[in-house]
Scaffold this motif. Sequence first.
Motif, PDB file in Angstrom:
ATOM      1  N   LYS A  19       0.867  -1.169   0.000  1.00 21.28           N
ATOM      2  CA  LYS A  19       0.000   0.000   0.000  1.00 21.28           C
ATOM      3  C   LYS A  19       0.905   1.220   0.000  1.00 21.28           C
ATOM      4  CE  LYS A  19      -3.922   2.011   2.305  1.00 21.28           C
ATOM      5  NZ  LYS A  19      -5.105   1.663   3.077  1.00 21.28           N
ATOM      6  N   MET A  20       0.664   2.140  -0.936  1.00 23.86           N
ATOM      7  CA  MET A  20       1.487   3.340  -1.047  1.00 23.86           C
ATOM      8  C   MET A  20       0.845   4.501  -0.271  1.00 23.86           C
ATOM      9  SD  MET A  20       3.862   2.097  -2.851  1.00 23.86           S
ATOM     10  CE  MET A  20       4.881   3.005  -3.956  1.00 23.86           C
ATOM     11  N   LYS A  21       1.648   5.511   0.040  1.00 20.01           N
ATOM     12  CA  LYS A  21       1.146   6.667   0.782  1.00 20.01           C
ATOM     13  C   LYS A  21       0.163   7.492  -0.052  1.00 20.01           C
ATOM     14  CE  LYS A  21       5.131   7.109   3.794  1.00 20.01           C
ATOM     15  NZ  LYS A  21       6.303   7.903   4.147  1.00 20.01           N
ATOM     16  N   LYS A  22       0.436   7.614  -1.351  1.00 15.11           N
ATOM     17  CA  LYS A  22      -0.443   8.385  -2.237  1.00 15.11           C
ATOM     18  C   LYS A  22      -1.176   7.443  -3.188  1.00 15.11           C
ATOM     19  CE  LYS A  22       2.150  12.688  -2.364  1.00 15.11           C
ATOM     20  NZ  LYS A  22       2.816  13.657  -3.226  1.00 15.11           N
ATOM     21  N   LYS A  23      -2.378   7.822  -3.553  1.00 12.63           N
ATOM     22  CA  LYS A  23      -3.160   7.019  -4.490  1.00 12.63           C
ATOM     23  C   LYS A  23      -2.735   7.307  -5.928  1.00 12.63           C
ATOM     24  CE  LYS A  23      -7.226   6.320  -1.736  1.00 12.63           C
ATOM     25  NZ  LYS A  23      -8.635   6.097  -1.716  1.00 12.63           N
ATOM     26  N   HIS A  24      -2.876   6.304  -6.772  1.00  9.19           N
ATOM     27  CA  HIS A  24      -2.659   6.433  -8.210  1.00  9.19           C
ATOM     28  C   HIS A  24      -3.835   7.238  -8.781  1.00  9.19           C
ATOM     29  CE1 HIS A  24      -2.364   4.611 -12.378  1.00  9.19           C
ATOM     30  NE2 HIS A  24      -1.141   5.027 -12.149  1.00  9.19           N
ATOM     31  N   PRO A  25      -3.685   7.922  -9.898  1.00  9.50           N
ATOM     32  CA  PRO A  25      -4.812   8.672 -10.480  1.00  9.50           C
ATOM     33  C   PRO A  25      -6.078   7.838 -10.711  1.00  9.50           C
ATOM     34  CG  PRO A  25      -2.789   9.333 -11.554  1.00  9.50           C
ATOM     35  CD  PRO A  25      -2.443   8.184 -10.630  1.00  9.50           C
ATOM     36  N   CYS A  26      -5.946   6.517 -10.841  1.00  7.91           N
ATOM     37  CA  CYS A  26      -7.131   5.675 -11.013  1.00  7.91           C
ATOM     38  C   CYS A  26      -7.897   5.505  -9.693  1.00  7.91           C
ATOM     39  CB  CYS A  26      -6.762   4.313 -11.593  1.00  7.91           C
ATOM     40  SG  CYS A  26      -5.967   3.206 -10.421  1.00  7.91           S
ATOM     41  N   CYS A  28      -6.632   3.815  -6.898  1.00  4.51           N
ATOM     42  CA  CYS A  28      -6.164   2.654  -6.143  1.00  4.51           C
ATOM     43  C   CYS A  28      -4.802   2.959  -5.501  1.00  4.51           C
ATOM     44  CB  CYS A  28      -6.048   1.451  -7.078  1.00  4.51           C
ATOM     45  SG  CYS A  28      -5.664  -0.077  -6.230  1.00  4.51           S
ATOM     46  N   ASP A  29      -4.575   2.452  -4.295  1.00  8.41           N
ATOM     47  CA  ASP A  29      -3.268   2.648  -3.651  1.00  8.41           C
ATOM     48  C   ASP A  29      -2.550   1.322  -3.384  1.00  8.41           C
ATOM     49  OD1 ASP A  29      -4.900   1.756  -1.647  1.00  8.41           O
ATOM     50  OD2 ASP A  29      -4.435   3.358  -0.235  1.00  8.41           O
ATOM     51  N   LEU A  30      -3.031   0.236  -4.002  1.00  8.76           N
ATOM     52  CA  LEU A  30      -2.401  -1.079  -3.859  1.00  8.76           C
ATOM     53  C   LEU A  30      -1.599  -1.419  -5.114  1.00  8.76           C
ATOM     54  CD1 LEU A  30      -5.325  -3.110  -2.279  1.00  8.76           C
ATOM     55  CD2 LEU A  30      -3.407  -2.037  -1.117  1.00  8.76           C
ATOM     56  N   TRP A  31      -0.382  -1.898  -4.919  1.00 10.37           N
ATOM     57  CA  TRP A  31       0.519  -2.217  -6.017  1.00 10.37           C
ATOM     58  C   TRP A  31       1.158  -3.576  -5.790  1.00 10.37           C
ATOM     59  CZ3 TRP A  31       1.610   1.389  -9.988  1.00 10.37           C
ATOM     60  CH2 TRP A  31       1.026   2.642  -9.816  1.00 10.37           C
ATOM     61  N   GLU A  32       1.372  -4.324  -6.866  1.00 12.54           N
ATOM     62  CA  GLU A  32       2.073  -5.604  -6.815  1.00 12.54           C
ATOM     63  C   GLU A  32       3.510  -5.392  -7.264  1.00 12.54           C
ATOM     64  OE1 GLU A  32       2.130 -10.021  -8.888  1.00 12.54           O
ATOM     65  OE2 GLU A  32       0.520  -8.626  -9.395  1.00 12.54           O
ATOM     66  N   ILE A  33       4.463  -5.937  -6.513  1.00 14.29           N
ATOM     67  CA  ILE A  33       5.878  -5.831  -6.870  1.00 14.29           C
ATOM     68  C   ILE A  33       6.195  -6.908  -7.914  1.00 14.29           C
ATOM     69  CG2 ILE A  33       8.248  -5.981  -6.044  1.00 14.29           C
ATOM     70  CD1 ILE A  33       7.211  -5.062  -3.298  1.00 14.29           C
ATOM     71  N   MET A  38      17.930  -2.502  -7.669  1.00 17.34           N
ATOM     72  CA  MET A  38      18.183  -1.068  -7.522  1.00 17.34           C
ATOM     73  C   MET A  38      16.937  -0.266  -7.901  1.00 17.34           C
ATOM     74  SD  MET A  38      21.001  -0.424  -6.165  1.00 17.34           S
ATOM     75  CE  MET A  38      21.008   1.323  -6.400  1.00 17.34           C
ATOM     76  N   ASP A  39      16.150  -0.817  -8.820  1.00 21.81           N
ATOM     77  CA  ASP A  39      14.872  -0.217  -9.204  1.00 21.81           C
ATOM     78  C   ASP A  39      13.778  -1.227  -8.886  1.00 21.81           C
ATOM     79  OD1 ASP A  39      16.004   2.102 -10.384  1.00 21.81           O
ATOM     80  OD2 ASP A  39      16.474   0.942 -12.175  1.00 21.81           O
ATOM     81  N   PHE A  40      12.589  -0.703  -8.595  1.00 22.35           N
ATOM     82  CA  PHE A  40      11.435  -1.570  -8.348  1.00 22.35           C
ATOM     83  C   PHE A  40      10.457  -1.422  -9.493  1.00 22.35           C
ATOM     84  CE2 PHE A  40      13.102  -1.855  -4.191  1.00 22.35           C
ATOM     85  CZ  PHE A  40      12.496  -2.934  -3.567  1.00 22.35           C
ATOM     86  N   GLY A  41       9.942  -2.530  -9.982  1.00 19.03           N
ATOM     87  CA  GLY A  41       8.874  -2.530 -10.974  1.00 19.03           C
ATOM     88  C   GLY A  41       7.591  -2.889 -10.242  1.00 19.03           C
ATOM     89  N   ILE A  42       6.593  -2.007 -10.290  1.00 20.66           N
ATOM     90  CA  ILE A  42       5.342  -2.259  -9.594  1.00 20.66           C
ATOM     91  C   ILE A  42       4.161  -2.088 -10.544  1.00 20.66           C
ATOM     92  CG2 ILE A  42       6.203  -1.689  -7.292  1.00 20.66           C
ATOM     93  CD1 ILE A  42       5.017   1.101  -7.582  1.00 20.66           C
ATOM     94  N   LYS A  43       3.077  -2.858 -10.284  1.00 14.49           N
ATOM     95  CA  LYS A  43       1.894  -2.813 -11.135  1.00 14.49           C
ATOM     96  C   LYS A  43       0.699  -2.417 -10.283  1.00 14.49           C
ATOM     97  CE  LYS A  43      -0.416  -6.450 -12.559  1.00 14.49           C
ATOM     98  NZ  LYS A  43      -0.812  -7.686 -13.214  1.00 14.49           N
ATOM     99  N   CYS A  44      -0.051  -1.403 -10.744  1.00 16.33           N
ATOM    100  CA  CYS A  44      -1.240  -0.940 -10.046  1.00 16.33           C
ATOM    101  C   CYS A  44      -2.301  -2.036 -10.059  1.00 16.33           C
ATOM    102  CB  CYS A  44      -1.778   0.335 -10.709  1.00 16.33           C
ATOM    103  SG  CYS A  44      -3.291   0.957  -9.944  1.00 16.33           S
ATOM    104  N   GLN A  45      -2.929  -2.285  -8.918  1.00 20.04           N
ATOM    105  CA  GLN A  45      -3.954  -3.321  -8.820  1.00 20.04           C
ATOM    106  C   GLN A  45      -5.297  -2.838  -9.363  1.00 20.04           C
ATOM    107  OE1 GLN A  45      -3.312  -6.735  -7.273  1.00 20.04           O
ATOM    108  NE2 GLN A  45      -1.598  -5.785  -8.339  1.00 20.04           N
ATOM    109  N   GLY A  46      -5.438  -1.516  -9.576  1.00 16.36           N
ATOM    110  CA  GLY A  46      -6.677  -0.971 -10.101  1.00 16.36           C
ATOM    111  C   GLY A  46      -6.737  -0.963 -11.624  1.00 16.36           C
ATOM    112  N   SER A  48      -3.748  -1.776 -13.710  1.00 18.28           N
ATOM    113  CA  SER A  48      -2.652  -2.594 -14.266  1.00 18.28           C
ATOM    114  C   SER A  48      -1.526  -1.781 -14.901  1.00 18.28           C
ATOM    115  CB  SER A  48      -3.181  -3.619 -15.274  1.00 18.28           C
ATOM    116  OG  SER A  48      -4.078  -4.490 -14.641  1.00 18.28           O
ATOM    117  N   ARG A  49      -1.402  -0.515 -14.572  1.00 20.15           N
ATOM    118  CA  ARG A  49      -0.299   0.318 -15.071  1.00 20.15           C
ATOM    119  C   ARG A  49       1.001  -0.142 -14.430  1.00 20.15           C
ATOM    120  NH1 ARG A  49       0.848   3.939 -18.938  1.00 20.15           N
ATOM    121  NH2 ARG A  49      -0.709   5.472 -18.410  1.00 20.15           N
ATOM    122  N   PHE A  50       2.076  -0.268 -15.232  1.00 21.39           N
ATOM    123  CA  PHE A  50       3.391  -0.679 -14.746  1.00 21.39           C
ATOM    124  C   PHE A  50       4.277   0.545 -14.590  1.00 21.39           C
ATOM    125  CE2 PHE A  50       7.774  -2.068 -15.416  1.00 21.39           C
ATOM    126  CZ  PHE A  50       7.872  -3.056 -14.449  1.00 21.39           C
TER     127      PHE A  50
END
Length: 82
Positions: A19-26, A28-33, A38-46, A48-50
Amino acid sequence: MKLVYCMERVQYDVGDIVKMKKKHPCGCDLWEILRTGMDFGIKCQGCSRFVMLPRPKFEKMVKTIVEKHHEGEALPSESLEQ
């Protein structure tokens, strides 16, 4: 007397839902890693934006781990595709 603060690093794994501190524009504030390092790739659960984030920014923006991925289980994104 010297005080030493030791902050333990949180272990993030591929497949964790955070769960992120700020919500995505869609909205949703839940993301899958999907990628760690060194970098993180995350996908929005609302929607599916990567998104790719540098580790320091990711660690600052994460509020909590909602669901921890366990070894031997299918990743959440894999179960949705079937």
